[in-house]
Design a protein around this motif. Structure first.
Motif, PDB file in Angstrom:
ATOM      1  N   THR A   1      -1.859   0.673 -13.036  1.00 39.96           N
ATOM      2  CA  THR A   1      -1.733   1.010 -11.522  1.00 39.96           C
ATOM      3  C   THR A   1      -3.149   0.651 -10.692  1.00 39.96           C
ATOM      4  O   THR A   1      -3.014   0.223 -10.011  1.00 39.96           O
ATOM      5  CB  THR A   1      -1.271   2.373 -11.261  1.00 39.96           C
ATOM      6  OG1 THR A   1      -0.157   2.762 -11.902  1.00 39.96           O
ATOM      7  CG2 THR A   1      -1.154   2.830  -9.628  1.00 39.96           C
TER       8      THR A   1
ATOM      9  N   ILE B   1       6.351  -2.143  -4.280  1.00 41.59           N
ATOM     10  CA  ILE B   1       5.088  -2.930  -4.694  1.00 41.59           C
ATOM     11  C   ILE B   1       5.771  -4.394  -5.037  1.00 41.59           C
ATOM     12  O   ILE B   1       5.161  -5.455  -4.500  1.00 41.59           O
ATOM     13  CB  ILE B   1       4.091  -2.389  -5.685  1.00 41.59           C
ATOM     14  CG1 ILE B   1       3.647  -1.137  -5.513  1.00 41.59           C
ATOM     15  CG2 ILE B   1       3.387  -3.695  -6.329  1.00 41.59           C
ATOM     16  CD1 ILE B   1       2.930  -0.317  -6.266  1.00 41.59           C
TER      17      ILE B   1
ATOM     18  N   PHE C   1       0.645  -1.279   0.003  1.00 41.93           N
ATOM     19  CA  PHE C   1      -0.130  -0.101  -0.069  1.00 41.93           C
ATOM     20  C   PHE C   1       0.792   1.244   0.057  1.00 41.93           C
ATOM     21  O   PHE C   1       0.644   2.133  -0.706  1.00 41.93           O
ATOM     22  CB  PHE C   1      -0.643   0.046   1.177  1.00 41.93           C
ATOM     23  CG  PHE C   1      -1.805   1.159   1.381  1.00 41.93           C
ATOM     24  CD1 PHE C   1      -2.591   1.445   0.532  1.00 41.93           C
ATOM     25  CD2 PHE C   1      -1.694   2.283   2.407  1.00 41.93           C
ATOM     26  CE1 PHE C   1      -3.584   2.509   0.438  1.00 41.93           C
ATOM     27  CE2 PHE C   1      -2.207   3.566   2.237  1.00 41.93           C
ATOM     28  CZ  PHE C   1      -3.368   3.251   1.263  1.00 41.93           C
TER      29      PHE C   1
ATOM     30  N   TYR D   1       2.015   1.949  -3.479  1.00 45.25           N
ATOM     31  CA  TYR D   1       0.872   2.549  -4.325  1.00 45.25           C
ATOM     32  C   TYR D   1       0.577   4.005  -4.054  1.00 45.25           C
ATOM     33  O   TYR D   1       0.452   4.818  -4.785  1.00 45.25           O
ATOM     34  CB  TYR D   1      -0.441   1.858  -4.405  1.00 45.25           C
ATOM     35  CG  TYR D   1      -0.455   0.579  -5.013  1.00 45.25           C
ATOM     36  CD1 TYR D   1      -0.444   0.749  -6.374  1.00 45.25           C
ATOM     37  CD2 TYR D   1      -0.453  -0.778  -4.740  1.00 45.25           C
ATOM     38  CE1 TYR D   1      -0.479  -0.415  -7.309  1.00 45.25           C
ATOM     39  CE2 TYR D   1      -0.319  -2.098  -5.367  1.00 45.25           C
ATOM     40  CZ  TYR D   1      -0.371  -1.711  -6.955  1.00 45.25           C
ATOM     41  OH  TYR D   1      -0.375  -2.558  -7.446  1.00 45.25           O
TER      42      TYR D   1
ATOM     43  N   SER E   1       1.069   6.792  -6.756  1.00 44.69           N
ATOM     44  CA  SER E   1       0.171   7.919  -6.934  1.00 44.69           C
ATOM     45  C   SER E   1       0.523   9.208  -6.809  1.00 44.69           C
ATOM     46  O   SER E   1       0.320   9.963  -7.755  1.00 44.69           O
ATOM     47  CB  SER E   1      -1.067   7.453  -5.878  1.00 44.69           C
ATOM     48  OG  SER E   1      -1.533   6.277  -6.079  1.00 44.69           O
TER      49      SER E   1
ATOM     50  N   LEU F   1      -3.643  -2.021  -7.874  1.00 51.77           N
ATOM     51  CA  LEU F   1      -4.203  -1.565  -6.783  1.00 51.77           C
ATOM     52  C   LEU F   1      -5.723  -2.753  -6.515  1.00 51.77           C
ATOM     53  O   LEU F   1      -5.803  -3.227  -5.523  1.00 51.77           O
ATOM     54  CB  LEU F   1      -4.936  -0.154  -6.861  1.00 51.77           C
ATOM     55  CG  LEU F   1      -5.351   0.446  -5.540  1.00 51.77           C
ATOM     56  CD1 LEU F   1      -4.199   0.670  -4.468  1.00 51.77           C
ATOM     57  CD2 LEU F   1      -5.606   1.845  -5.913  1.00 51.77           C
TER      58      LEU F   1
END
Length: 181
Positions: A81, A133, A24, A27, A31, A85
């Motif tokens: 992405t 990730i 997380f 990500y 982002s 996710l």
């Protein structure tokens, strides 16, 4: 004739769920890189860098129709992405290993996308996020499979299987098996 499913997927859901916060964070970093940081501008632009969303919609004065591939790839990184996710959420909720493959694949493709532009801030930071990730997915994949491999080698069932029924224990190959009820 109905298809026979392979052996059931054996993994440790707790290990997978405990490693999802690492993914997380990856990500979150990706982002930030995609939405906030600067990416290289299209050829012939006035400014050397743009946010990625502006890079997708603007076309430089010297660009030809070949720029369609660049626009497609810029849009594709957002889709990629998003797929990763969703795979992270599925892996966290179900605790299975199959979504980890999708997560690792999206991380590898993200690294490949941004690696050619890594001299700029946005791609450089996104590579760090995609690497996090990939690392979290690989550690979850390997760690969750160790319990299943240990069961196969020793012949012992897991604690969850012990609670559901009798367990047979073999002391050696020449001894008889004993059933514990």
């Amino acid at each position: 004739m109905p298809e026979q499913a392979g052996p059931p997927e054996r993994s440790d859901p707790a290990i997978i769920r405990h490693l999802m916060p690492v993914v997380f964070v990856g990500y979150v970093i990706v982002s930030c890189a995609l939405f906030v940081m600067q990416w290289p501008a299209p050829p012939g632009s006035e400014a050397p860098t743009f946010p990625l969303l502006l890079r997708m919609v603007r076309q430089g004065p010297d660009e030809s129709s070949v720029a369609l591939a660049r626009h497609f790839m810029d849009f594709g990184i957002f889709v990629l992405t998003g797929i990763g996710l969703v795979a992270m959420v599925v892996a966290w909720r179900r605790g299975t290993r199959r979504p980890l493959m999708w997560m690792m694949a999206t991380a590898l493709l993200g690294i490949a996308y941004a690696s050619g532009m890594a001299l700029y801030n946005g791609p450089m930071v996104s590579i760090c996020g995609f690497t996090l990730i990939l690392f979290g997915g690989m550690v979850a994949w390997v760690a969750s499979s160790l319990g299943a491999a240990d069961e196969i080698e020793t012949g012992h069932e897991s604690k969850a299987d012990e609670a559901t029924g009798p367990v047979e224990i073999r002391t050696n190959d020449h001894a008889s098996t004993h059933s514990i009820a």
